[in-house]
Design an enzyme around this catalytic site. Structure first.
Site: not given
Length: 577
Positions: A148, A305, A307, A309
């Site tokens: 993340s 960010d 990834d 999400d």
């Protein structure tokens, strides 16, 4: 001197022929016994989002061997569900971090060695698309290789179940039990064998297009977007991650043609070379985007960010300055826009419900009352919002309208069961356009209007990093101290209840009551005016997080109250931090 258990683990990695020479060389080069102890005193554990840790050799580090062992354990859990589960397979995606592609392929090849089909994306993709893909492919589960928003030294392994939400506690416990039984020597198929057997299938554009169709369906005013979107100037940064292709695509196909993507941060980069941490919550991550925004006089800044999400937002105020909106503020603005628009234009379902995490702002409670929509709070971690959506579908009770958590996570619709920054970017752009064109307001004007109506709520999260075994012990001590504390006021604010979420109890008016909430490791204090403090150890990082929410008569009063509250609160535990 190392204790026997740590020494035995360390020597196993140094002497076993299973571990490669590069791994052994890394371990032999360590001169600090504390480093060795930290790498081997425990196994890396599951938290709220799966498993996450620093890269490196050792049982308490993310590495190829841990990926194999974890995946083999996961494969055995899937096998316990029968041949149909194995045939349904596992969807796998990865972001731009160090070794993410290698870890994703290794995950697929270990699954294949256990006779489980793997659907592996051909290149990096976002976490929300992985969540969507599980449902789209009717897979039994999914794996996302990502850490993340953590620093470049980290990577992680998020596990999802068949509904597209992160793994429920029961399945997580099963995996951990299997890991206790599983050794380090794990069978792996070759890529060629896996492809030839049909147990490895590479996926890409077909899934992308279906995912984007579902994201598109969540927008409220697509006609306005097409007609007026070209007038909104947007600066966007993917922070070297997976978001660029799909954020640019959803915005441009909806008429937002003035998108400027920060060139220095546009391409994937596992070193995240232009930022200290690739986290939209970190002010330093915005430096380049703000420079371009000021040059271009942009109306809106968006950041995702690695990834994709989490979505960060800054917007130009009516005074021409840029204001960084918190996750709580974006969540409240989107709730007001989405639910308010639906209510005004076509009405809301009678059983409509909004969801948010327990540590998110108390301002939402006031807004939900005005909108006449129930607000349900869930534990920290978007998987709990996903669980509630699943329960609504299974019971036929409740219609999900919108959900968010303060850590920059937002979702509308049920196509995915995790927060989605691609959708978030489109909704924030659409909300900014709508308020600009229909009401003549900026997003900050809208936020100020909410404060004027419901009171000024100010929220802040403080995260304290406490590394290693000693750090974990200090975090435990802090939680025990806070659970035993019995003060009536903090920062001049009267405490009206204490919540011991790990015990399922609430102390209110001198009476200990049952708390209707899942048991999680959080201690809470609730103030008379609706604000709160909550303390929570992170499940995936060596951190303890403190969440503050205060109410005030205007911004200055709230800021003073927040600073006074933080000072008073931390004075009690500073010796442990």
């Amino acid at each position: 001197m190392l204790n026997k258990e740590v020494e035995d683990r360390y020597q196993q990695w140094l002497t076993s022929p299973y571990f490669d020479e590069a791994t052994k060389a890394e371990l032999k080069a360590i001169t600090d016994e504390k480093d060795i102890e930290d790498r081997f005193y425990c196994d890396l554990e599951f938290g709220t989002g799966g498993m996450r840790g620093m890269l490196g050799a050792g049982t308490n580090r993310m590495n190829l061997y841990l990926i194999r062992k974890l995946t083999a354990s996961f494969a055995r859990v899937i096998a316990d569900h029968g041949e149909d589960a194995k045939n349904r397979g596992v969807a796998i995606a990865y972001d731009s971090r160090r070794f993410s592609e290698d870890f994703a392929m290794e995950t697929a090849l270990v699954l294949a060695a256990h006779g489980i089909r793997a659907y592996l994306f051909e290149s990096l993709r976002s976490t929300p698309e992985l969540s969507f893909t599980i449902r789209h492919k009717h897979a039994i589960a999914g794996v996302m290789i990502t850490a993340s928003h953590n620093p470049k030294e980290y990577n992680g392994y998020k596990v999802y179940w068949e509904d597209g939400a992160q793994l429920p506690p029961a399945q997580a416990d099963e995996i951990m039990a299997k890991m206790d039984e599983c050794g380090w020597d794990v069978s792996v198929l070759s890529r060629e064998e896996a492809l030839a057997s049909g147990l490895l299938e590479m996926i890409g554009q077909e899934v992308d297009d279906c995912y984007m169709t579902c994201v598109q369906e969540q927008l409220l005013h697509p006609q306005l977007d097409q007609q007026k979107g070209c007038g909104l100037k947007i600066v966007y940064t993917p922070l070297h991650g997976a978001g660029r292709v799909f954020v640019e695509r959803i915005l441009s196909q909806n008429g937002f043609s003035q998108i400027f993507t920060v060139p220095e941060q546009a391409e994937p980069d596992s070193e995240f070379s232009t930022v200290h941490v690739p986290n939209p919550e970190d002010e330093g991550a915005w430096e380049l985007a703000l420079t371009y925004a000021k040059e271009l006089q942009a109306d809106l800044l968006l950041a995702t960010d690695p990834d994709s999400d989490r979505l960060g937002v800054q917007c130009r105020t009516s005074k021409g300055e840029y204001q960084h909106l918190t996750g709580n503020q974006v969540g409240v603005i989107l709730a007001n826009y989405i639910i308010g628009s639906q209510k005004a234009e076509k009405g809301l379902p009678a059983d409509g419900i909004m969801l948010q995490s327990i540590v998110s702002t108390a301002l939402t409670e006031k807004l939900a009352e005005e909108l006449a929509v129930p607000l349900k709070k869930v534990p920290v971690g978007f998987k709990f919002i996903g669980e509630q959506i699943k329960e609504m579908e299974e019971t036929g009770k409740g219609s999900f309208l919108f959900g968010f958590e303060e850590s920059l996570g937002y979702l509308k619709g049920t196509y995915a069961r995790d927060k989605d920054a691609v959708l978030g970017a489109a909704l924030v752009a659409e909300a900014a356009l709508y308020y600009q064109e229909i009401e003549g307001k900026t997003l900050t004007d809208v936020l100020d209007g909410l404060f004027d109506t419901y009171g000024y709520f100010l929220d802040e999260q403080v995260a304290c990093t406490l590394m290693g075994k000693d750090g974990k012990e200090r975090i435990d001590q802090i939680m025990k101290f806070l659970a035993a504390d019995d003060r009536c006021r903090i920062g001049g604010q009267k405490i009206i209840s204490r919540e011991y979420y790990d015990r399922g109890k609430q102390l209110k008016n001198g009476c200990m009551l049952d708390l209707d909430f899942p048991k999680v490791n959080i201690v809470g204090l609730t103030f008379e005016n609706g604000g709160f403090i909550k303390a929570r150890p992170s499940g995936t990082e060596p951190k303890i997080r403190f969440y503050f929410c205060v109410a005030g008569n205007g911004r200055r009063d709230a800021e003073e109250t927040l600073e006074r509250t933080k000072k008073d609160f931390f004075s009690l535990i500073e010796q442990l931090l």
